[in-house]
Write a protein that holds these residues in place. Structure first.
Motif, short mmCIF file in Angstrom:
data_model
loop_
_atom_site.label_atom_id
_atom_site.label_comp_id
_atom_site.label_asym_id
_atom_site.label_seq_id
_atom_site.Cartn_x
_atom_site.Cartn_y
_atom_site.Cartn_z
N VAL A 13 19.88 23.35 -16.61
CA VAL A 13 19.18 22.65 -15.11
C VAL A 13 18.00 23.89 -15.22
CG1 VAL A 13 18.59 21.85 -13.30
CG2 VAL A 13 20.80 20.96 -14.49
N HIS A 14 16.22 23.51 -15.57
CA HIS A 14 15.30 24.04 -14.72
C HIS A 14 13.88 23.27 -15.39
CE1 HIS A 14 13.70 24.38 -19.55
NE2 HIS A 14 15.38 24.51 -19.17
N GLY A 15 12.57 23.21 -14.62
CA GLY A 15 12.07 22.80 -14.88
C GLY A 15 11.16 21.72 -15.81
N ALA A 16 11.60 22.83 -16.93
CA ALA A 16 11.28 21.86 -18.21
C ALA A 16 11.90 20.53 -18.67
CB ALA A 16 11.32 22.86 -19.67
N SER A 17 13.53 21.39 -18.56
CA SER A 17 14.33 20.50 -18.71
C SER A 17 14.45 19.53 -17.68
CB SER A 17 16.38 21.08 -18.95
OG SER A 17 16.35 21.00 -17.68
N LEU A 18 14.48 19.20 -16.48
CA LEU A 18 14.01 18.22 -15.71
C LEU A 18 12.85 17.06 -16.31
CD1 LEU A 18 14.95 18.87 -12.41
CD2 LEU A 18 16.24 17.73 -13.69
N ALA A 19 11.57 18.06 -16.52
CA ALA A 19 10.82 17.30 -17.00
C ALA A 19 10.69 15.97 -18.40
CB ALA A 19 9.50 17.62 -16.90
N LYS A 21 14.25 15.24 -18.77
CA LYS A 21 14.52 13.89 -18.49
C LYS A 21 14.38 12.65 -18.02
CE LYS A 21 18.59 13.24 -15.32
NZ LYS A 21 17.48 12.35 -14.08
N TYR A 22 13.30 13.11 -17.24
CA TYR A 22 12.01 11.87 -16.73
C TYR A 22 11.31 11.20 -18.09
CZ TYR A 22 13.36 14.29 -12.45
OH TYR A 22 13.79 15.58 -11.06
N ALA A 23 11.04 12.26 -18.37
CA ALA A 23 10.17 11.91 -19.89
C ALA A 23 10.53 10.79 -20.63
CB ALA A 23 8.90 12.63 -20.59
N LEU A 24 12.00 11.22 -20.97
CA LEU A 24 13.31 10.52 -22.05
C LEU A 24 13.29 8.79 -20.94
CD1 LEU A 24 14.84 10.19 -24.11
CD2 LEU A 24 16.57 11.15 -22.75
N GLU A 25 13.05 8.77 -19.35
CA GLU A 25 13.91 8.16 -19.01
C GLU A 25 12.77 6.99 -18.61
OE1 GLU A 25 14.34 8.88 -14.98
OE2 GLU A 25 16.62 9.83 -15.58
N ALA A 26 11.17 7.58 -18.44
CA ALA A 26 9.56 6.72 -19.11
C ALA A 26 9.88 5.67 -20.11
CB ALA A 26 9.14 7.34 -18.56
N LEU A 27 10.36 6.57 -21.22
CA LEU A 27 10.00 6.49 -22.42
C LEU A 27 11.71 4.90 -22.55
CD1 LEU A 27 9.14 8.90 -25.49
CD2 LEU A 27 8.61 6.79 -24.07
N PHE A 38 17.36 13.86 -29.03
CA PHE A 38 18.32 15.06 -29.10
C PHE A 38 18.23 16.32 -27.49
CE2 PHE A 38 18.28 12.69 -33.02
CZ PHE A 38 19.28 13.03 -33.61
N ASN A 39 19.20 16.67 -27.50
CA ASN A 39 19.01 17.74 -27.38
C ASN A 39 18.38 19.29 -27.77
OD1 ASN A 39 18.55 19.66 -25.25
ND2 ASN A 39 20.66 19.38 -23.94
N ILE A 40 17.46 19.61 -28.09
CA ILE A 40 17.11 20.61 -28.94
C ILE A 40 17.07 22.04 -28.01
CG2 ILE A 40 15.66 19.46 -30.40
CD1 ILE A 40 13.22 20.79 -28.91
N SER A 41 18.00 22.50 -26.78
CA SER A 41 18.45 23.54 -26.37
C SER A 41 19.09 24.09 -27.10
CB SER A 41 17.90 23.76 -24.71
OG SER A 41 18.76 24.64 -24.29
N LEU A 42 19.38 24.89 -27.84
CA LEU A 42 20.48 25.53 -27.57
C LEU A 42 22.10 26.91 -26.62
CD1 LEU A 42 19.98 27.29 -31.49
CD2 LEU A 42 20.83 25.31 -30.45
N ALA A 43 21.05 26.55 -25.19
CA ALA A 43 20.90 27.52 -24.28
C ALA A 43 22.48 26.13 -23.22
CB ALA A 43 19.97 27.96 -23.69
#
Length: 360
Positions: A13-19, A21-27, A38-43
């Motif tokens: 959880v960090h700022g970019a991932s939350l933003a 998440k909200y963008a995905l919810e919007a669509l 797809f979650n492209i974060s490998l961390a």
């Protein structure tokens, strides 16, 4: 409209991932879109961000293969990607974007970071590489203040979409803390500067109460403890660890002033959350923060890496409770006009019809 959504999504959880998440919810909430994400974060945790490993290499191979299969199976109208601006993550994201470009003619790059201008200014080769990656893409950036960062590699005008967050205000909450720091506990977020400032003001205001909220490594937690002990301020501070959801909202609403003396930031969601809770904000003129925080109106902007400047601002507010209340009201109003989650989601959704009408 079928959209391929490629983004850093929680966890971690960090700022970019939350933003994202909200963008995905919007669509997904909008009936006109069919989204494959797809979650492209490998961390899988904050401590591993930016750290290469064999596990990440295998994870990338699996991710690349899964995205390719999806691109073969589906006919996407557009691809949306949150492209990391630098480091190994940039090259990882760029490879994924190039793969998507081979199948999808309309692409949106959503930037949540900065630092591109510094990189391309030092290398013509990297300038050419970045220009190639960004070519024939629509770009979404967080603020007009940040567009200079991509001016050398993206000649078109980007879409500007400010971040937004859910409303978390609970006006009746009891105020337990005078100051709260809420962010991941990286040195670049200014947490050690905050601790030094507490040591300075505790001599004049011995009853000051502060909270530090966030996830951090053992090393940074040890350094925080050492600084608090050295200035005899350990009793003034509660270190609460990472808090999410209702727990995070509760501690924000139980605080009077939000502090983020960062020196590496773009458009922090934590500041928007604090403004939603009606807190004045003390921060630095970093990234788009001067656009968010109006100096001496909704908060105070202090010098970067200066515990003295931060301590002066904290002392000013401690000595004037009415100013805290007035700034908090103005911060709350600014949030309601500019940074609500509804405003953010509508802006994200609006980019796609415009993209479909554009002639790339």
């Amino acid at each position: 409209m079928k959209v391929l959504f490629l983004a850093q999504l929680p966890p971690p959880v960090h700022g970019a991932s939350l933003a994202s998440k909200y963008a995905l919810e919007a669509l997904t909430e909008e009936g006109h879109f069919s989204v494959v994400s797809f979650n492209i974060s490998l961390a899988d945790e904050l401590a591993s961000l930016g750290m290469p490993s064999v596990k990440k290499l295998f994870g990338f191979c699996r991710l690349f293969n899964s995205i390719m299969i999806s691109l073969i199976r589906h006919r996407f109208c557009a691809v949306y990607i949150t492209l990391s601006p630098h480091g190994g993550a940039f090259y990882k994201d760029s490879i994924i974007l190039l793969l998507a470009k081979a199948f999808v003619s309309r692409r949106i790059i959503h930037l949540h970071g900065k630092g591109i201008n510094d990189i391309v200014s030092k290398s013509k080769c990297k300038q050419a590489l970045y220009s190639f990656i960004f070519r024939n893409c629509e770009v979404v950036h967080l603020s007009s203040v940040l567009t200079e960062d991509i001016s050398k590699i993206y000649p078109a005008i980007p879409h500007i979409i400010n971040n937004g967050v859910p409303d978390i205000q609970a006006p009746s909450a009891e105020k337990r803390y005078d100051f709260i720091f809420l962010s991941n506990l990286f040195e670049s977020k200014g947490v050690l500067v905050f601790v030094d400032a507490i040591g300075m003001i505790a001599k004049t205001f011995p009853g000051v109460r502060c909270a530090i909220v966030g996830s951090g490594t053992e090393d940074i937690l040890r350094r925080i403890d050492e600084k608090l002990i050295a200035c005899n301020s350990e009793n003034n501070v509660d270190i609460l660890g990472a808090l999410y959801g209702g727990d995070k909202c509760e501690v924000l609403n139980s605080s009077r002033v939000f502090v983020l003396p960062t020196f590496n930031e773009c458009f922090p969601l934590s500041i928007l959350e604090a403004m939603s809770a009606g807190l004045p904000v003390i921060s630095t003129p970093e990234g788009a923060i001067p656009e968010i925080v109006e100096h001496m109106q909704t908060g105070i902007l202090v010098d970067r890496k200066s515990a003295k400047s931060l301590a002066d601002a904290m002392s000013l507010l401690l000595g004037d409770p009415d100013l805290i209340v007035e700034m908090g009201k103005l911060a709350r109003n600014r949030y309601l006009h500019k940074y609500t989650l509804d405003v953010y989601k509508k802006a994200i959704v609006s980019v796609f019809p415009r993209l479909m009408l554009s002639d790339l």
